[in-house]
Design an enzyme around this catalytic site. Sequence first.
Site, PDB file in Angstrom:
ATOM      1  N   LYS A  96       0.866  -1.194   0.000  1.00 44.04           N
ATOM      2  CA  LYS A  96       0.000   0.000   0.000  1.00 44.04           C
ATOM      3  C   LYS A  96       0.892   1.230   0.000  1.00 44.04           C
ATOM      4  CE  LYS A  96      -4.417   1.028   0.179  1.00 44.04           C
ATOM      5  NZ  LYS A  96      -5.516   0.244  -0.411  1.00 44.04           N
ATOM      6  N   GLY A 203     -20.579   6.828   1.491  1.00 44.87           N
ATOM      7  CA  GLY A 203     -19.521   7.019   0.488  1.00 44.87           C
ATOM      8  C   GLY A 203     -20.121   7.017  -0.901  1.00 44.87           C
ATOM      9  N   GLY A 205     -18.007   7.721  -3.713  1.00 53.34           N
ATOM     10  CA  GLY A 205     -16.851   7.802  -4.607  1.00 53.34           C
ATOM     11  C   GLY A 205     -16.887   6.627  -5.554  1.00 53.34           C
ATOM     12  N   ASN A 206     -15.725   6.159  -5.973  1.00 53.37           N
ATOM     13  CA  ASN A 206     -15.682   5.058  -6.934  1.00 53.37           C
ATOM     14  C   ASN A 206     -16.461   3.849  -6.412  1.00 53.37           C
ATOM     15  OD1 ASN A 206     -14.244   2.309  -7.498  1.00 53.37           O
ATOM     16  ND2 ASN A 206     -13.915   3.535  -9.317  1.00 53.37           N
ATOM     17  N   GLY A 208     -18.581   3.394  -3.649  1.00 48.54           N
ATOM     18  CA  GLY A 208     -19.966   3.593  -3.216  1.00 48.54           C
ATOM     19  C   GLY A 208     -20.919   3.735  -4.395  1.00 48.54           C
TER      20      GLY A 208
HETATM   21  P1  NAD Z   1     -13.048   7.763  -3.365  1.00 45.46           P
HETATM   22  O1  NAD Z   1     -12.035   8.746  -3.012  1.00 45.46           O
HETATM   23  O2  NAD Z   1     -13.398   7.538  -4.798  1.00 45.46           O
HETATM   24  O3  NAD Z   1     -14.427   8.056  -2.591  1.00 45.46           O
HETATM   25  C1  NAD Z   1     -14.520   8.210  -1.201  1.00 45.46           C
HETATM   26  C2  NAD Z   1     -15.924   8.691  -0.876  1.00 45.46           C
HETATM   27  O4  NAD Z   1     -16.097   8.727   0.528  1.00 45.46           O
HETATM   28  C3  NAD Z   1     -16.240  10.101  -1.382  1.00 45.46           C
HETATM   29  O5  NAD Z   1     -17.581  10.141  -1.841  1.00 45.46           O
HETATM   30  C4  NAD Z   1     -16.106  10.953  -0.123  1.00 45.46           C
HETATM   31  O6  NAD Z   1     -16.849  12.157  -0.191  1.00 45.46           O
HETATM   32  C5  NAD Z   1     -16.680   9.984   0.883  1.00 45.46           C
HETATM   33  N1  NAD Z   1     -16.368  10.279   2.274  1.00 45.46           N
HETATM   34  C6  NAD Z   1     -15.183  10.574   2.840  1.00 45.46           C
HETATM   35  N2  NAD Z   1     -15.334  10.767   4.168  1.00 45.46           N
HETATM   36  C7  NAD Z   1     -16.658  10.560   4.439  1.00 45.46           C
HETATM   37  C8  NAD Z   1     -17.447  10.600   5.605  1.00 45.46           C
HETATM   38  N3  NAD Z   1     -16.904  10.870   6.779  1.00 45.46           N
HETATM   39  N4  NAD Z   1     -18.787  10.342   5.510  1.00 45.46           N
HETATM   40  C9  NAD Z   1     -19.339  10.056   4.332  1.00 45.46           C
HETATM   41  N5  NAD Z   1     -18.637   9.980   3.173  1.00 45.46           N
HETATM   42  C10 NAD Z   1     -17.318  10.241   3.241  1.00 45.46           C
HETATM   43  O7  NAD Z   1     -12.545   6.374  -2.699  1.00 45.46           O
HETATM   44  P2  NAD Z   1     -12.914   4.901  -3.126  1.00 45.46           P
HETATM   45  O8  NAD Z   1     -11.911   4.438  -4.113  1.00 45.46           O
HETATM   46  O9  NAD Z   1     -14.367   4.817  -3.413  1.00 45.46           O
HETATM   47  O10 NAD Z   1     -12.581   4.100  -1.774  1.00 45.46           O
HETATM   48  C11 NAD Z   1     -13.523   4.030  -0.693  1.00 45.46           C
HETATM   49  C12 NAD Z   1     -13.098   2.891   0.234  1.00 45.46           C
HETATM   50  O11 NAD Z   1     -13.030   1.653  -0.492  1.00 45.46           O
HETATM   51  C13 NAD Z   1     -11.714   3.057   0.867  1.00 45.46           C
HETATM   52  O12 NAD Z   1     -11.720   2.481   2.152  1.00 45.46           O
HETATM   53  C14 NAD Z   1     -10.812   2.227  -0.036  1.00 45.46           C
HETATM   54  O13 NAD Z   1      -9.637   1.790   0.620  1.00 45.46           O
HETATM   55  C15 NAD Z   1     -11.745   1.068  -0.344  1.00 45.46           C
HETATM   56  N6  NAD Z   1     -11.387   0.325  -1.550  1.00 45.46           N
HETATM   57  C16 NAD Z   1     -11.297   0.966  -2.755  1.00 45.46           C
HETATM   58  C17 NAD Z   1     -10.978   0.209  -3.889  1.00 45.46           C
HETATM   59  C18 NAD Z   1     -10.946   0.815  -5.265  1.00 45.46           C
HETATM   60  O14 NAD Z   1     -10.812   0.060  -6.243  1.00 45.46           O
HETATM   61  N7  NAD Z   1     -11.085   2.115  -5.422  1.00 45.46           N
HETATM   62  C19 NAD Z   1     -10.701  -1.162  -3.765  1.00 45.46           C
HETATM   63  C20 NAD Z   1     -10.821  -1.773  -2.513  1.00 45.46           C
HETATM   64  C21 NAD Z   1     -11.166  -1.018  -1.414  1.00 45.46           C
END
Ligand code: NAD
Length: 395
Positions: A96, A203, A205-206, A208
């Site tokens: 990581k 969430g 983001g990607n 959610g």
């Molecule tokens: P991202 O940056 O695309 O999105 C994060 C989202 O969380 C955003 O909508 C942000 O506004 C929201 N957020 C942040 N703090 C918040 C809070 N306190 N309350 C509500 N919403 C909040 O990130 P992502 O890639 O979607 O990753 C999200 C989670 O999934 C992380 O824990 C990441 O480690 C995990 N993850 C991601 C992937 C991937 O392929 N992107 C793979 C495995 C795990």
Amino acid sequence: MSVVDLELVSKYADIGVEARQLLGKSEQEHYANLSLKWEGGLIQADTYVVFHCAVRGPAKGGIRMSENVSMEETRRLAELMTYKCALAKIPFGGGKSGICINPKTLPVEARRTLIREYVHIFEPFLRNGAYIPAPDLGTTPSDMATIYGRTHMPECVTGKPPRIGGLPGREEATGYGVATSARMAATSIFGKQPSELRVAIQGFGNVGRWTAKFLNDWGAKVVAISDVNKAVYMEDGLPIAEMMAMKTLADASLPEISHDELLLLPVDILIPAAVENVITECVASNTGAKLIVEAANDPTTREGDCILQARGIPAIPDILANAGGVIASYIEWRQAKSGSLTERSETYAAIEKQLTRAFEEMIETVSRENVSHRLAAHIIAVNEVVESMRDRSWV
Ligand code: NAD
């Protein structure tokens, strides 16, 4: 403290003292102060790269860009990657990166320059294949394109845009895997079909948003979603198709609830898909959710987890629920090495196949050992890593 309780796992699996010693520490931890002169000022970012265990293959794990990320958080996330890959039977190890800066404060060109600086410092690991990054919280396919642009090696990074060697379906892979895990869990635990489910997601983001999209497509009612700006709620289900066009919820004209309320709603499934440590003692004691599906990494505290177990609320752990991303990353890496092309449907089929197998193994261990879903997943994953150590005569 390790994320996985190796002492507890050792009651169910023959892991031995040496393997416990190896897994109790990261193999490598690197720190750099990324800095660049920008418009008369200095931008600096503490940056961490951790390889937890690479016995099963190169260290794999995303780059997190956030103003809160620390060495401790990066270490925990790298450890989770070791077990996630092992549970999904993907021949990668756990790694990581964490870049400690708020991505929203960075102008586009400064961000690109910062990522180039990251490549400059950690280039030996990227070029020799020891570490393969991908997007995580705060980073995007465009950042991965910047990494590719510096190395010109398509296999040194995954999560690239599909036109430049990325994988069709990688963008939505994690969300597809989370939705698939939620569907399997609802069927196996409550005997409910997706069309009978009410879901809340933290969430947007990607992970959610794609989780919401697939569950909505399969007939579930996604009643609440939040991002860092606001939380929105509609009893009869949110207009997910319309919401997919929104970058954030900041300008959404939808009925609002508080961030805290979302976590306590009486829904079938609560999906934390944002940051860590949100299912606390208090949330676990008061949530009305019947099942937790961990899309985010490390979203449940140890205290929260004990309360969920005492209340009989199952939690499908992160190392299973969000493994769709790393399964797709493996296919992208293999495609880059072989020069083959992959159809989107093949990406979905591979995620479904690996997750179904891992899910069935977890459920079988839950009933055989009478343990929680999390402990079952940990037993299987640790055992797989330790057997790999034996294959390589490490222990
Ligand atoms: P991202 O940056 O695309 O999105 C994060 C989202 O969380 C955003 O909508 C942000 O506004 C929201 N957020 C942040 N703090 C918040 C809070 N306190 N309350 C509500 N919403 C909040 O990130 P992502 O890639 O979607 O990753 C999200 C989670 O999934 C992380 O824990 C990441 O480690 C995990 N993850 C991601 C992937 C991937 O392929 N992107 C793979 C495995 C795990």
